[in-house]
Design a protein around this motif. Structure first.
Motif, mmCIF file in Angstrom:
data_model
loop_
_atom_site.group_PDB
_atom_site.id
_atom_site.type_symbol
_atom_site.label_atom_id
_atom_site.label_comp_id
_atom_site.label_asym_id
_atom_site.label_seq_id
_atom_site.Cartn_x
_atom_site.Cartn_y
_atom_site.Cartn_z
ATOM 1 N N LEU A 47 0.645 -0.438 -2.417
ATOM 2 C CA LEU A 47 1.705 -0.380 -1.405
ATOM 3 C C LEU A 47 2.712 0.716 -1.721
ATOM 4 C CD1 LEU A 47 2.281 -4.206 -0.885
ATOM 5 C CD2 LEU A 47 0.911 -2.646 0.502
ATOM 6 N N PHE A 48 3.069 0.878 -3.006
ATOM 7 C CA PHE A 48 3.961 1.967 -3.402
ATOM 8 C C PHE A 48 3.338 3.301 -3.005
ATOM 9 C CE2 PHE A 48 6.470 -0.909 -5.899
ATOM 10 C CZ PHE A 48 7.648 -0.234 -6.190
ATOM 11 N N LYS A 49 2.051 3.485 -3.309
ATOM 12 C CA LYS A 49 1.382 4.754 -3.013
ATOM 13 C C LYS A 49 1.330 5.018 -1.505
ATOM 14 C CE LYS A 49 -3.082 5.236 -3.926
ATOM 15 N NZ LYS A 49 -4.342 5.527 -4.644
ATOM 16 N N LYS A 50 1.014 3.996 -0.716
ATOM 17 C CA LYS A 50 0.945 4.170 0.740
ATOM 18 C C LYS A 50 2.308 4.463 1.347
ATOM 19 C CE LYS A 50 -3.144 1.409 1.708
ATOM 20 N NZ LYS A 50 -3.648 0.163 2.301
ATOM 21 N N LYS A 51 3.333 3.768 0.865
ATOM 22 C CA LYS A 51 4.663 3.901 1.466
ATOM 23 C C LYS A 51 5.366 5.187 1.037
ATOM 24 C CE LYS A 51 8.860 1.547 2.649
ATOM 25 N NZ LYS A 51 8.888 1.749 4.082
#
Length: 83
Positions: A47-51
């Protein structure tokens, strides 16, 4: 909705929050442990990488396990390296 609970009334810079982690104010910093190769392929790291993206910017910082890489106001602690 995010609710805040500051457990140190004497001005702590750490605030404990309950709610959606990614709904925080843009001036807040988030920290997360990731592998040294910045893969971010499982759990909340995905989620960190996507956001936020920024994987190449993290890789461009010559950091090793135990050190901290920073992307914008996001802090990544490099805690280990895949073998």
């Amino acid at each position: 909705m995010v609710s805040c609970l500051n457990e140190d009334p004497e001005g702590s810079r750490v605030t404990y929050m309950k709610g959606d982690l990614f709904a925080c104010h843009k001036t807040d910093s988030l920290a997360h442990s990731i592998s040294e190769n910045c893969c971010m392929g499982a759990g909340i790291a995905v989620l960190f990488k996507k956001k936020f993206g920024g994987v190449q910017e993290l890789l461009n910082q010559p950091k090793k396990s135990g050190e901290v890489a920073i992307y914008g106001s996001y802090i990544y602690y490099l805690d280990w390296m895949w073998a």
